[in-house]
Design a protein around this motif. Structure first.
Motif, PDB file in Angstrom:
ATOM      1  N   VAL A  43       0.845  -1.205   0.000  1.00  0.00           N
ATOM      2  CA  VAL A  43       0.000   0.000   0.000  1.00  0.00           C
ATOM      3  C   VAL A  43       0.879   1.254   0.000  1.00  0.00           C
ATOM      4  N   ARG A  44       1.913   1.258   0.843  1.00  0.00           N
ATOM      5  CA  ARG A  44       2.789   2.427   0.878  1.00  0.00           C
ATOM      6  C   ARG A  44       3.516   2.610  -0.456  1.00  0.00           C
ATOM      7  N   GLY A  45       3.908   1.489  -1.052  1.00  0.00           N
ATOM      8  CA  GLY A  45       4.598   1.546  -2.346  1.00  0.00           C
ATOM      9  C   GLY A  45       3.737   2.169  -3.431  1.00  0.00           C
ATOM     10  N   LYS A  46       2.429   2.079  -3.261  1.00  0.00           N
ATOM     11  CA  LYS A  46       1.506   2.674  -4.246  1.00  0.00           C
ATOM     12  C   LYS A  46       1.239   4.137  -3.929  1.00  0.00           C
ATOM     13  N   GLY A  47       1.851   4.638  -2.873  1.00  0.00           N
ATOM     14  CA  GLY A  47       1.668   6.051  -2.511  1.00  0.00           C
ATOM     15  C   GLY A  47       0.300   6.335  -1.902  1.00  0.00           C
ATOM     16  N   ARG A  50      -2.151   6.119   4.729  1.00  0.00           N
ATOM     17  CA  ARG A  50      -2.555   5.108   5.717  1.00  0.00           C
ATOM     18  C   ARG A  50      -4.036   5.197   6.064  1.00  0.00           C
ATOM     19  N   THR A  51      -4.578   6.419   5.924  1.00  0.00           N
ATOM     20  CA  THR A  51      -5.963   6.663   6.328  1.00  0.00           C
ATOM     21  C   THR A  51      -6.956   6.397   5.192  1.00  0.00           C
ATOM     22  N   ASP A  52      -6.449   6.084   3.998  1.00  0.00           N
ATOM     23  CA  ASP A  52      -7.306   5.935   2.818  1.00  0.00           C
ATOM     24  C   ASP A  52      -7.818   4.482   2.725  1.00  0.00           C
ATOM     25  N   VAL A  53      -8.936   4.242   3.406  1.00  0.00           N
ATOM     26  CA  VAL A  53      -9.453   2.869   3.495  1.00  0.00           C
ATOM     27  C   VAL A  53      -9.828   2.320   2.115  1.00  0.00           C
ATOM     28  N   ALA A  54     -10.503   3.154   1.287  1.00  0.00           N
ATOM     29  CA  ALA A  54     -10.887   2.687  -0.052  1.00  0.00           C
ATOM     30  C   ALA A  54      -9.637   2.365  -0.868  1.00  0.00           C
ATOM     31  N   GLY A  55      -8.627   3.180  -0.730  1.00  0.00           N
ATOM     32  CA  GLY A  55      -7.357   2.957  -1.437  1.00  0.00           C
ATOM     33  C   GLY A  55      -6.726   1.640  -1.009  1.00  0.00           C
ATOM     34  N   TYR A  95       2.043   1.425   8.889  1.00  0.00           N
ATOM     35  CA  TYR A  95       1.155   1.021   7.785  1.00  0.00           C
ATOM     36  C   TYR A  95       0.473  -0.314   8.096  1.00  0.00           C
ATOM     37  N   ALA A  96       1.234  -1.228   8.686  1.00  0.00           N
ATOM     38  CA  ALA A  96       0.676  -2.554   9.010  1.00  0.00           C
ATOM     39  C   ALA A  96      -0.484  -2.391   9.985  1.00  0.00           C
ATOM     40  N   SER A  97      -0.278  -1.551  10.976  1.00  0.00           N
ATOM     41  CA  SER A  97      -1.328  -1.334  11.970  1.00  0.00           C
ATOM     42  C   SER A  97      -2.565  -0.720  11.298  1.00  0.00           C
ATOM     43  N   ALA A  98      -2.340   0.232  10.394  1.00  0.00           N
ATOM     44  CA  ALA A  98      -3.470   0.893   9.713  1.00  0.00           C
ATOM     45  C   ALA A  98      -4.236  -0.096   8.829  1.00  0.00           C
ATOM     46  N   VAL A  99      -3.525  -0.866   8.022  1.00  0.00           N
ATOM     47  CA  VAL A  99      -4.251  -1.783   7.121  1.00  0.00           C
ATOM     48  C   VAL A  99      -4.940  -2.892   7.917  1.00  0.00           C
ATOM     49  N   SER A 100      -4.371  -3.232   9.080  1.00  0.00           N
ATOM     50  CA  SER A 100      -4.947  -4.340   9.853  1.00  0.00           C
ATOM     51  C   SER A 100      -6.293  -3.991  10.480  1.00  0.00           C
ATOM     52  N   ALA A 101      -6.630  -2.688  10.499  1.00  0.00           N
ATOM     53  CA  ALA A 101      -7.934  -2.286  11.042  1.00  0.00           C
ATOM     54  C   ALA A 101      -9.034  -2.398   9.993  1.00  0.00           C
ATOM     55  N   VAL A 102      -8.663  -2.691   8.745  1.00  0.00           N
ATOM     56  CA  VAL A 102      -9.648  -2.748   7.651  1.00  0.00           C
ATOM     57  C   VAL A 102     -10.195  -4.177   7.547  1.00  0.00           C
ATOM     58  N   PRO A 103     -11.503  -4.340   7.739  1.00  0.00           N
ATOM     59  CA  PRO A 103     -12.071  -5.704   7.757  1.00  0.00           C
ATOM     60  C   PRO A 103     -11.747  -6.518   6.508  1.00  0.00           C
ATOM     61  N   GLU A 104     -11.729  -5.870   5.336  1.00  0.00           N
ATOM     62  CA  GLU A 104     -11.439  -6.596   4.087  1.00  0.00           C
ATOM     63  C   GLU A 104     -10.032  -7.190   4.110  1.00  0.00           C
ATOM     64  N   VAL A 105      -9.121  -6.473   4.737  1.00  0.00           N
ATOM     65  CA  VAL A 105      -7.739  -6.966   4.826  1.00  0.00           C
ATOM     66  C   VAL A 105      -7.693  -8.194   5.733  1.00  0.00           C
ATOM     67  N   ARG A 106      -8.402  -8.125   6.836  1.00  0.00           N
ATOM     68  CA  ARG A 106      -8.405  -9.264   7.766  1.00  0.00           C
ATOM     69  C   ARG A 106      -9.034 -10.489   7.099  1.00  0.00           C
ATOM     70  N   ALA A 107     -10.115 -10.273   6.358  1.00  0.00           N
ATOM     71  CA  ALA A 107     -10.774 -11.389   5.670  1.00  0.00           C
ATOM     72  C   ALA A 107      -9.836 -11.978   4.620  1.00  0.00           C
ATOM     73  N   PHE A 108      -9.115 -11.106   3.948  1.00  0.00           N
ATOM     74  CA  PHE A 108      -8.175 -11.505   2.889  1.00  0.00           C
ATOM     75  C   PHE A 108      -7.106 -12.463   3.428  1.00  0.00           C
ATOM     76  N   LEU A 109      -6.703 -12.258   4.695  1.00  0.00           N
ATOM     77  CA  LEU A 109      -5.603 -13.054   5.267  1.00  0.00           C
ATOM     78  C   LEU A 109      -6.052 -14.242   6.110  1.00  0.00           C
ATOM     79  N   LEU A 110      -7.346 -14.362   6.291  1.00  0.00           N
ATOM     80  CA  LEU A 110      -7.867 -15.383   7.210  1.00  0.00           C
ATOM     81  C   LEU A 110      -7.483 -16.809   6.808  1.00  0.00           C
ATOM     82  N   ASP A 111      -7.801 -17.183   5.566  1.00  0.00           N
ATOM     83  CA  ASP A 111      -7.563 -18.571   5.140  1.00  0.00           C
ATOM     84  C   ASP A 111      -6.086 -18.920   5.116  1.00  0.00           C
TER      85      ASP A 111
END
Ligand code: DC
Length: 224
Positions: A43-47, A50-55, A95-111
């Protein structure tokens, strides 16, 4: 097969303790923070802020994460590339802490996380292992230590990795990150109701490992 879940805030010594236990017991150590760090790195590499949840969410279809165990060591590949210690930089921690608060990210890593535990006896560390990822783990530990002890350990760890940082900055960022992780709506970093709380402010890695192995032995005796 058995599972040990280690949760707790940053710098509590989870990974050092878990690595030692994995080596002693001949099981796989899974560092789940590395997965969130890998997404944070992308995410950071894409510029993207951290606060841009849709991004953040828009990145997920472009991310392929593969976890491999090479000589007992976990390697995380992001779109085929092993990022090594690049994911350990302080900015990536935030950045890790910020992305980890996004439910889609957590679902993405669950399996990815659960699949590893299906195939191997594991000791897995993170923030929601005992609460969400492995709710039936044989042993659950919530490892913590004073803010000062944790910041000191983190500062030394960064220095050893060739990324020197000021203790004051490490302490401030650690408190901010813990706050994010503890207060998020999804899978907050809290102890599972059936977790053993272990304050290791004044314990060595060895002592913490022994305490956790003792919990496992007790559990195994109960099951016999
Ligand atoms: O354990 P760590 O410091 O490498 O984790 C980096 C961040 O990832 C942490 O601030 C919160 C998040 N994380 C999480 O939300 N759930 C996990 N199981 C592991 C890490």
């Amino acid at each position: 097969m058995f599972q040990i879940a280690i949760d707790g805030p940053s710098g509590a010594g989870k990974s050092s303790v878990a690595k030692l236990i994995a080596a002693r017991l001949g099981i796989v150590y899974v560092d789940t923070g590395a997965l969130y760090r890998t997404i944070g790195y992308f995410v950071r590499g894409k510029g993207i802020a951290r606060t841009d949840v849709a991004g953040i969410v828009s990145c997920l279809p472009h991310i392929h994460i593969e976890v491999r165990f090479e000589n007992g060591t976990q390697r995380v590949y992001l779109n085929g590339e092993d990022l090594g210690d690049r994911i350990r930089e302080p900015e990536i921690s935030m950045y890790a802490s910020a992305v980890s608060a996004v439910p889609e990210v957590r679902a993405f890593l669950l399996d990815t996380q659960r699949d590893i535990a299906k195939k191997n006896s594991v000791i897995m560390d993170g923030r929601d292992i005992g609460t969400v990822i492995l709710p039936h783990a044989d042993v659950k530990v919530f490892l913590f230590a004073s803010n000062e002890a944790r910041a000191l350990r983190r500062t030394k760890e960064l220095e050893a990795k060739g990324m020197p940082a000021r203790y004051e900055d490490v302490l401030r960022e650690m408190i901010e990150r813990d706050d994010n992780d503890r207060n998020r709506a999804v899978a907050p970093a809290v102890a599972a109701p059936d977790a053993t709380l272990l304050d290791n402010s004044n314990m060595t890695i060895e002592e913490s490992a022994e305490a956790i192995i003792a919990l496992l032995r007790k559990k195994q005796e109960e099951n016999d």
